[in-house]
Design an enzyme around this catalytic site. Structure first.
Site, PDB file in Angstrom:
ATOM      1  N   ASN A   1      38.696   5.485 -13.193  1.00  0.00           N
ATOM      2  CA  ASN A   1      39.321   4.964 -11.978  1.00  0.00           C
ATOM      3  C   ASN A   1      39.640   3.485 -12.175  1.00  0.00           C
ATOM      4  O   ASN A   1      39.477   2.952 -13.268  1.00  0.00           O
ATOM      5  CB  ASN A   1      38.415   5.197 -10.757  1.00  0.00           C
ATOM      6  CG  ASN A   1      37.046   4.582 -10.928  1.00  0.00           C
ATOM      7  OD1 ASN A   1      36.911   3.383 -11.164  1.00  0.00           O
ATOM      8  ND2 ASN A   1      36.009   5.414 -10.824  1.00  0.00           N
TER       9      ASN A   1
ATOM     10  N   ASP B   1      33.053  11.070 -10.198  1.00  0.00           N
ATOM     11  CA  ASP B   1      32.337  12.169  -9.556  1.00  0.00           C
ATOM     12  C   ASP B   1      32.324  13.424 -10.437  1.00  0.00           C
ATOM     13  O   ASP B   1      31.421  14.257 -10.324  1.00  0.00           O
ATOM     14  CB  ASP B   1      32.999  12.513  -8.215  1.00  0.00           C
ATOM     15  CG  ASP B   1      32.873  11.366  -7.215  1.00  0.00           C
ATOM     16  OD1 ASP B   1      31.814  10.714  -7.200  1.00  0.00           O
ATOM     17  OD2 ASP B   1      33.835  11.124  -6.464  1.00  0.00           O
TER      18      ASP B   1
ATOM     19  N   LYS C   1      41.716  15.616 -30.922  1.00  0.00           N
ATOM     20  CA  LYS C   1      42.696  15.209 -29.931  1.00  0.00           C
ATOM     21  C   LYS C   1      43.500  16.396 -29.441  1.00  0.00           C
ATOM     22  O   LYS C   1      44.006  17.203 -30.243  1.00  0.00           O
ATOM     23  CB  LYS C   1      43.635  14.160 -30.530  1.00  0.00           C
ATOM     24  CG  LYS C   1      44.727  13.701 -29.581  1.00  0.00           C
ATOM     25  CD  LYS C   1      45.678  12.728 -30.263  1.00  0.00           C
ATOM     26  CE  LYS C   1      46.851  12.380 -29.345  1.00  0.00           C
ATOM     27  NZ  LYS C   1      47.818  11.484 -30.000  1.00  0.00           N
TER      28      LYS C   1
ATOM     29  N   PHE D   1      28.272   1.658  -1.270  1.00  0.00           N
ATOM     30  CA  PHE D   1      29.652   1.299  -0.959  1.00  0.00           C
ATOM     31  C   PHE D   1      30.462   2.566  -0.714  1.00  0.00           C
ATOM     32  O   PHE D   1      30.203   3.609  -1.330  1.00  0.00           O
ATOM     33  CB  PHE D   1      30.273   0.513  -2.120  1.00  0.00           C
ATOM     34  CG  PHE D   1      29.872  -0.944  -2.146  1.00  0.00           C
ATOM     35  CD1 PHE D   1      30.773  -1.937  -1.797  1.00  0.00           C
ATOM     36  CD2 PHE D   1      28.586  -1.319  -2.509  1.00  0.00           C
ATOM     37  CE1 PHE D   1      30.401  -3.270  -1.821  1.00  0.00           C
ATOM     38  CE2 PHE D   1      28.205  -2.645  -2.537  1.00  0.00           C
ATOM     39  CZ  PHE D   1      29.119  -3.626  -2.182  1.00  0.00           C
TER      40      PHE D   1
ATOM     41  N   LYS E   1      28.145   9.027   4.797  1.00  0.00           N
ATOM     42  CA  LYS E   1      27.552   8.716   3.493  1.00  0.00           C
ATOM     43  C   LYS E   1      26.242   7.958   3.678  1.00  0.00           C
ATOM     44  O   LYS E   1      25.253   8.212   2.962  1.00  0.00           O
ATOM     45  CB  LYS E   1      28.544   7.891   2.666  1.00  0.00           C
ATOM     46  CG  LYS E   1      28.133   7.664   1.224  1.00  0.00           C
ATOM     47  CD  LYS E   1      29.260   6.974   0.445  1.00  0.00           C
ATOM     48  CE  LYS E   1      28.893   6.785  -1.020  1.00  0.00           C
ATOM     49  NZ  LYS E   1      30.005   6.138  -1.781  1.00  0.00           N
TER      50      LYS E   1
ATOM     51  N   LYS F   1      22.857  10.003   2.298  1.00  0.00           N
ATOM     52  CA  LYS F   1      22.251   9.474   1.077  1.00  0.00           C
ATOM     53  C   LYS F   1      21.097   8.512   1.359  1.00  0.00           C
ATOM     54  O   LYS F   1      20.617   7.835   0.457  1.00  0.00           O
ATOM     55  CB  LYS F   1      23.325   8.815   0.214  1.00  0.00           C
ATOM     56  CG  LYS F   1      24.414   9.832  -0.160  1.00  0.00           C
ATOM     57  CD  LYS F   1      25.401   9.334  -1.180  1.00  0.00           C
ATOM     58  CE  LYS F   1      26.423  10.430  -1.466  1.00  0.00           C
ATOM     59  NZ  LYS F   1      27.404  10.045  -2.489  1.00  0.00           N
TER      60      LYS F   1
END
Length: 397
Positions: A207, A276, A286, A322, A336, A340
């Protein structure tokens, strides 16, 4: 650094030109700066340069006309929050160590009542000289703060230690010394950046996280006296100076590092953006672009949920998470926080201008486990880090 009083002593070495950039950098951080120059320093940089940059008169003469009937060397020593000697030549270092007050700077140092940071700059052989090394060691024992030097090509043509630190590095040292150590004795484990999940020897899933928010938090906690372990993914920035940095690649790597380091931690801040999912099968060769079947059949499996695990086993530790969302951020963030078992969650919408992954700024909302919500306008990630660490400190009481 705002309104902190920095007394800068500039001595007679070629590195004196860097002191001008140092003054400029300190002023940009809203510090107050006054300058003492030795006579030797004036041969390298004009006093007018420092007067213009600092917006203050430059002090040079030992027996100058007294200003406002103050005894100048006493008044300057009283005024300062920290005295910085940059560059500090071998000659000045020797005078400071032996208590010689034969110019305004060394006399002020005899009357000091605040921390003193010595930033050496000299030829490598002068630095390695037995007496210079003894002087530096003696000053350390007396409580003076001594910076390192750079190993580089020197103005004289020699290569080795002796080059003065860059102005940004000196500013970091000053900021560290002037920051209240209200987190001493506490251990923080902070994750930052992205993770990478390999598809084949060339490609990976990841990301856009830059690690900037996590780095700002690590720096703030470290400056405030905490023992900081920074667990960071493969981002470009090497991160701030902390007690321990652990470089990882995958989410599994990060998970293992967090499990180990949280054992004796007081605070865990999950500022990273771990992937995730990961490929279920790693291709050892490859994947060729004509292998459409291989790409079509790419299967993913879930990575460990690090924040959820920490929330389940954290006991009395503080957990900060976050939530970077693109829609319904407050709703997702609240869910969240509860699912958590977090103590605080910092929420932002990544589509908001100035709140993206690679931005130097953020726009955040913070919710605690009691449901209290605070919204903050756009600010630097460093300023947001101060707010978050302040809230953590309250939870630690």
């Amino acid at each position: 650094m705002k309104d902190k009083k920095i007394l800068l002593g500039v001595t007679g070495g070629i590195a004196a030109f860097k002191a001008a950039s140092l003054v400029s950098g300190l002023k940009k951080q809203k510090a107050q700066v006054k300058i003492i120059m030795t006579e030797g320093a004036t041969h390298f940089v004009s006093p007018l340069t420092f007067q213009t940059l600092s917006n203050n008169p430059v002090h040079i003469e030992q027996f100058d006309q007294m200003k406002n009937m103050d005894v100048e060397h006493i008044a300057l020593a009283k005024w300062a929050d920290i005295i910085v000697v940059a560059p500090a030549t071998a000659n000045t270092i020797a005078k400071i160590n032996w208590g010689i007050g034969d110019n305004l700077l060394t006399t002020v140092l005899l009357a000091k009542r605040c921390p003193v940071l010595i930033v050496p700059a000299m030829n490598t052989y002068m630095l390695k000289n037995e007496q210079t090394q003894k002087n530096l060691e003696d000053l350390k024992k007396k409580g003076f703060l001594i910076s390192s030097t750079q190993n580089d090509l020197l103005a004289c043509g020699d290569v080795g230690q002796g080059k003065m630190l860059e102005p940004s590095e000196i500013i970091d040292l000053i900021e560290y010394q002037l920051t209240e150590k209200d987190l001493f004795g506490k251990k923080f484990v902070i994750t930052a950046g992205r993770t990478e999940e390999a598809l084949d020897p060339v490609r990976f899933l990841s990301n856009h996280s830059s690690g900037k928010m996590g780095f700002a938090l690590a720096k703030e906690a470290f400056y405030r006296g905490a023992h900081v372990v920074l667990i960071k993914g493969p981002v470009e920035n090497k991160g701030p100076k902390v007690d321990k940095t652990i470089d990882i690649i995958s989410t599994e790597d990060m998970f293992n590092a967090v499990k180990e380091e949280m054992k004796d931690a007081d605070v865990i801040i999950k500022a990273a953006a771990p992937a995730d999912y990961r490929p279920k099968f790693y291709q050892k060769e490859k994947i060729k672009k004509n292998s459409e079947k291989d790409m079509t059949l790419l299967e993913l499996e879930k990575n460990p949920d690090i924040a959820k695990y920490v929330g389940q086993v954290k006991e009395n530790r503080v957990l900060v998470g976050f939530a970077a969302e693109s829609t319904n951020e407050l709703e997702y963030g609240k869910n969240k926080l509860a699912s958590k078992n977090m103590d605080l969650i910092v929420i932002n919408n990544i589509k908001s201008q100035g709140a993206g992954f690679k931005s130097d700024t953020n726009i955040a909302s913070i919710i605690d486990k009691s449901g209290n919500l605070e919204k903050f306008d756009i600010m630097s990630k460093e300023d947001l880090a101060k707010i978050i660490i302040d809230k953590v400190r309250v939870l630690l009481k």
